[in-house]
Scaffold this motif. Sequence first.
Motif, PDB file in Angstrom:
ATOM      1  N   ASP A   1     -14.957  18.634   5.572  1.00  0.00           N
ATOM      2  CA  ASP A   1     -15.896  18.935   6.641  1.00  0.00           C
ATOM      3  C   ASP A   1     -16.599  17.667   7.108  1.00  0.00           C
ATOM      4  O   ASP A   1     -17.354  17.047   6.366  1.00  0.00           O
ATOM      5  N   GLY A   2     -16.323  17.266   8.340  1.00  0.00           N
ATOM      6  CA  GLY A   2     -16.981  16.104   8.916  1.00  0.00           C
ATOM      7  C   GLY A   2     -16.294  14.782   8.658  1.00  0.00           C
ATOM      8  O   GLY A   2     -16.870  13.730   8.967  1.00  0.00           O
ATOM      9  N   GLY A   3     -15.077  14.810   8.114  1.00  0.00           N
ATOM     10  CA  GLY A   3     -14.424  13.543   7.862  1.00  0.00           C
ATOM     11  C   GLY A   3     -12.984  13.678   7.404  1.00  0.00           C
ATOM     12  O   GLY A   3     -12.461  14.775   7.222  1.00  0.00           O
ATOM     13  N   ILE A   4     -12.374  12.535   7.216  1.00  0.00           N
ATOM     14  CA  ILE A   4     -11.001  12.472   6.736  1.00  0.00           C
ATOM     15  C   ILE A   4     -10.883  11.262   5.804  1.00  0.00           C
ATOM     16  O   ILE A   4     -11.506  10.223   6.033  1.00  0.00           O
ATOM     17  N   ARG A   5     -10.117  11.424   4.736  1.00  0.00           N
ATOM     18  CA  ARG A   5      -9.978  10.361   3.736  1.00  0.00           C
ATOM     19  C   ARG A   5      -8.511   9.938   3.653  1.00  0.00           C
ATOM     20  O   ARG A   5      -7.617  10.766   3.493  1.00  0.00           O
ATOM     21  N   PHE A   6      -8.286   8.640   3.763  1.00  0.00           N
ATOM     22  CA  PHE A   6      -6.949   8.065   3.653  1.00  0.00           C
ATOM     23  C   PHE A   6      -6.828   7.401   2.279  1.00  0.00           C
ATOM     24  O   PHE A   6      -7.674   6.578   1.912  1.00  0.00           O
ATOM     25  N   ILE A   7      -5.799   7.736   1.537  1.00  0.00           N
ATOM     26  CA  ILE A   7      -5.631   7.245   0.170  1.00  0.00           C
ATOM     27  C   ILE A   7      -4.436   6.289   0.120  1.00  0.00           C
ATOM     28  O   ILE A   7      -3.330   6.623   0.558  1.00  0.00           O
ATOM     29  N   PHE A   8      -4.694   5.093  -0.404  1.00  0.00           N
ATOM     30  CA  PHE A   8      -3.661   4.071  -0.576  1.00  0.00           C
ATOM     31  C   PHE A   8      -3.457   3.848  -2.071  1.00  0.00           C
ATOM     32  O   PHE A   8      -4.421   3.742  -2.834  1.00  0.00           O
ATOM     33  N   ARG A   9      -2.221   3.728  -2.498  1.00  0.00           N
ATOM     34  CA  ARG A   9      -1.904   3.468  -3.909  1.00  0.00           C
ATOM     35  C   ARG A   9      -0.992   2.245  -4.003  1.00  0.00           C
ATOM     36  O   ARG A   9       0.050   2.185  -3.346  1.00  0.00           O
ATOM     37  N   ARG A  10      -1.443   1.292  -4.821  1.00  0.00           N
ATOM     38  CA  ARG A  10      -0.674   0.069  -5.033  1.00  0.00           C
ATOM     39  C   ARG A  10      -0.657  -0.255  -6.527  1.00  0.00           C
ATOM     40  O   ARG A  10      -1.651  -0.068  -7.220  1.00  0.00           O
ATOM     41  N   THR A  11       0.446  -0.762  -7.022  1.00  0.00           N
ATOM     42  CA  THR A  11       0.557  -1.134  -8.430  1.00  0.00           C
ATOM     43  C   THR A  11       0.030  -2.544  -8.633  1.00  0.00           C
ATOM     44  O   THR A  11       0.437  -3.473  -7.929  1.00  0.00           O
ATOM     45  N   ALA A  12      -0.883  -2.697  -9.586  1.00  0.00           N
ATOM     46  CA  ALA A  12      -1.439  -4.012  -9.911  1.00  0.00           C
ATOM     47  C   ALA A  12      -0.491  -4.689 -10.899  1.00  0.00           C
ATOM     48  O   ALA A  12      -0.609  -4.520 -12.114  1.00  0.00           O
ATOM     49  N   SER A  13       0.444  -5.459 -10.397  1.00  0.00           N
ATOM     50  CA  SER A  13       1.516  -6.010 -11.228  1.00  0.00           C
ATOM     51  C   SER A  13       1.078  -7.206 -12.060  1.00  0.00           C
ATOM     52  O   SER A  13       1.666  -7.480 -13.112  1.00  0.00           O
ATOM     53  N   HIS A  14       0.069  -7.946 -11.582  1.00  0.00           N
ATOM     54  CA  HIS A  14      -0.346  -9.166 -12.274  1.00  0.00           C
ATOM     55  C   HIS A  14      -1.860  -9.192 -12.417  1.00  0.00           C
ATOM     56  O   HIS A  14      -2.595  -8.681 -11.562  1.00  0.00           O
ATOM     57  N   CYS A  15      -2.322  -9.795 -13.503  1.00  0.00           N
ATOM     58  CA  CYS A  15      -3.762  -9.892 -13.711  1.00  0.00           C
ATOM     59  C   CYS A  15      -4.343 -10.978 -12.801  1.00  0.00           C
ATOM     60  O   CYS A  15      -3.639 -11.841 -12.293  1.00  0.00           O
ATOM     61  N   GLY A  16      -5.656 -10.891 -12.593  1.00  0.00           N
ATOM     62  CA  GLY A  16      -6.322 -11.851 -11.721  1.00  0.00           C
ATOM     63  C   GLY A  16      -6.948 -11.168 -10.523  1.00  0.00           C
ATOM     64  O   GLY A  16      -7.314  -9.993 -10.570  1.00  0.00           O
ATOM     65  N   ARG A  17      -7.037 -11.899  -9.437  1.00  0.00           N
ATOM     66  CA  ARG A  17      -7.619 -11.376  -8.203  1.00  0.00           C
ATOM     67  C   ARG A  17      -6.527 -10.707  -7.380  1.00  0.00           C
ATOM     68  O   ARG A  17      -5.622 -11.361  -6.869  1.00  0.00           O
ATOM     69  N   PHE A  18      -6.613  -9.389  -7.241  1.00  0.00           N
ATOM     70  CA  PHE A  18      -5.620  -8.598  -6.513  1.00  0.00           C
ATOM     71  C   PHE A  18      -6.159  -8.308  -5.119  1.00  0.00           C
ATOM     72  O   PHE A  18      -6.999  -7.443  -4.931  1.00  0.00           O
ATOM     73  N   ASP A  19      -5.688  -9.059  -4.134  1.00  0.00           N
ATOM     74  CA  ASP A  19      -6.140  -8.902  -2.749  1.00  0.00           C
ATOM     75  C   ASP A  19      -5.242  -7.887  -2.056  1.00  0.00           C
ATOM     76  O   ASP A  19      -4.063  -8.153  -1.809  1.00  0.00           O
ATOM     77  N   MET A  20      -5.803  -6.730  -1.736  1.00  0.00           N
ATOM     78  CA  MET A  20      -5.024  -5.672  -1.092  1.00  0.00           C
ATOM     79  C   MET A  20      -5.038  -5.775   0.425  1.00  0.00           C
ATOM     80  O   MET A  20      -4.357  -5.021   1.109  1.00  0.00           O
ATOM     81  N   GLY A  21      -5.822  -6.688   0.973  1.00  0.00           N
ATOM     82  CA  GLY A  21      -5.857  -6.877   2.415  1.00  0.00           C
ATOM     83  C   GLY A  21      -7.064  -6.207   3.061  1.00  0.00           C
ATOM     84  O   GLY A  21      -7.916  -5.626   2.387  1.00  0.00           O
ATOM     85  N   GLU A  22      -7.134  -6.301   4.365  1.00  0.00           N
ATOM     86  CA  GLU A  22      -8.254  -5.732   5.122  1.00  0.00           C
ATOM     87  C   GLU A  22      -7.993  -4.257   5.431  1.00  0.00           C
ATOM     88  O   GLU A  22      -6.902  -3.885   5.864  1.00  0.00           O
ATOM     89  N   ALA A  23      -9.005  -3.428   5.196  1.00  0.00           N
ATOM     90  CA  ALA A  23      -8.906  -1.992   5.480  1.00  0.00           C
ATOM     91  C   ALA A  23      -9.497  -1.718   6.859  1.00  0.00           C
ATOM     92  O   ALA A  23     -10.631  -2.111   7.137  1.00  0.00           O
ATOM     93  N   HIS A  24      -8.732  -1.049   7.706  1.00  0.00           N
ATOM     94  CA  HIS A  24      -9.238  -0.717   9.033  1.00  0.00           C
ATOM     95  C   HIS A  24      -8.531   0.516   9.581  1.00  0.00           C
ATOM     96  O   HIS A  24      -7.457   0.902   9.116  1.00  0.00           O
ATOM     97  N   ILE A  25      -9.163   1.111  10.568  1.00  0.00           N
ATOM     98  CA  ILE A  25      -8.621   2.284  11.265  1.00  0.00           C
ATOM     99  C   ILE A  25      -8.606   1.983  12.757  1.00  0.00           C
ATOM    100  O   ILE A  25      -9.567   1.410  13.294  1.00  0.00           O
ATOM    101  N   ARG A  26      -7.539   2.354  13.423  1.00  0.00           N
ATOM    102  CA  ARG A  26      -7.452   2.148  14.861  1.00  0.00           C
ATOM    103  C   ARG A  26      -6.930   3.406  15.540  1.00  0.00           C
ATOM    104  O   ARG A  26      -6.176   4.182  14.952  1.00  0.00           O
ATOM    105  N   TRP A  27      -7.349   3.585  16.783  1.00  0.00           N
ATOM    106  CA  TRP A  27      -6.911   4.716  17.592  1.00  0.00           C
ATOM    107  C   TRP A  27      -7.007   4.320  19.055  1.00  0.00           C
ATOM    108  O   TRP A  27      -7.562   3.270  19.400  1.00  0.00           O
ATOM    109  N   THR A  28      -6.483   5.153  19.936  1.00  0.00           N
ATOM    110  CA  THR A  28      -6.509   4.874  21.366  1.00  0.00           C
ATOM    111  C   THR A  28      -7.289   5.954  22.108  1.00  0.00           C
ATOM    112  O   THR A  28      -7.589   7.015  21.544  1.00  0.00           O
ATOM    113  N   ASP A  29      -7.637   5.676  23.354  1.00  0.00           N
ATOM    114  CA  ASP A  29      -8.260   6.690  24.200  1.00  0.00           C
ATOM    115  C   ASP A  29      -7.212   7.743  24.557  1.00  0.00           C
ATOM    116  O   ASP A  29      -6.019   7.550  24.298  1.00  0.00           O
ATOM    117  N   PRO A  30      -7.606   8.876  25.132  1.00  0.00           N
ATOM    118  CA  PRO A  30      -6.641   9.952  25.417  1.00  0.00           C
ATOM    119  C   PRO A  30      -5.457   9.530  26.270  1.00  0.00           C
ATOM    120  O   PRO A  30      -4.385  10.143  26.206  1.00  0.00           O
TER     121      PRO A  30
END
Length: 337
Positions: free
Chosen positions: A99-128
């Motif tokens: 109710d009032g929202g939507i959730r997007f779930i991403f799953r990635r395997t952390a293959s190596h220890c250290g700093r795991f950079d998954m990238g920038e999270a964003h949502i895009r859409w267009t006008d009608p």
Amino acid sequence: MRRFLYIFICIAAIFVMTIYDLYAAFLMAVMLILAPLLSILPMYWIRKRLRLSIKVPARLLRGHLAEAQLTLEGPFLSLLSSPEALLGAETFDETVSFDGGIRFIFRRTASHCGRFDMGEAHIRWTDPFGFHTFTLNAGNVSIIVLPLKMGEYKATMKTLRLIAGSDEPERFGATLYKPGDNPHLINWKVTARTDDVYVRDMYPAEGTNLVLAADYARKPDERDLLCDALYSAGLALCASRMNFLFAWNAGTGSVITQMIRNQEDWSDAIASFLAGGRKDALKAGGLSPYVPILYMTDNPAPSVSPSLHPVIWCTRDSREAQLSGKDAIMRAMGGGT
């Protein structure tokens, strides 16, 4: 609606106004031209009222699945034209509507220890009409991936005691048993006289018999080996109640040293090292030359302060290291993972 198609409609509308000198033709042409443009304004208004958030675990064990939840909340979500959620350049694995929202779930395997950079999270859409693209950013997603335990406790402690200059640990009394303590150290005499379980103290509360120092390896496979060995050595020392110093370089110009007294201290220190560690942990010095140092690095020719004389373990072949290569390090730790 593609832009070239909109240009075609504009040309057609102007042609209608030119051919038919009628007020109705003028209105129709204006509507054809302005309708796609006017649809953009409500989208700007809606975007200001949307809330985008990202939820990820702060720490994760190597080899486990990292789950990032990108949540979009706000009014008029039904008016968004096919919102597309991206984490880095990859699309989501699952969506959950509420109710009032939507959730997007991403799953990635952390293959190596250290700093795991998954990238920038964003949502895009267009006008009608598909004339303009709107974007909401949640920022860059990064997770600290912790190493795994390797080797065997007795073999690890035997190696560390040789480096520390003593084959046999000293006994200084008894303290309450804590989860993670070595059960072989239970002091049965003290335990029998009390209602609690006690273990033998190995070293004084403020004593330091060894320094662990480490560089942040650049190559993922070498970083896994180095950090697994480092983490396991620290766990063995904590289980033996042997206080030690952890030294690493965060790029600040001086070595960072942390006193480790228990497993909680060690887990926090490892996470800090993985988040901000750099190379050349012993280049600046700052440590006592009288305390034995075990230095783990991926550099075959590490820069070490002239006042220090560490025992060097290198993940690569090195003439300056006492142990070099994966097999030698794993043997010193008592075997494989």
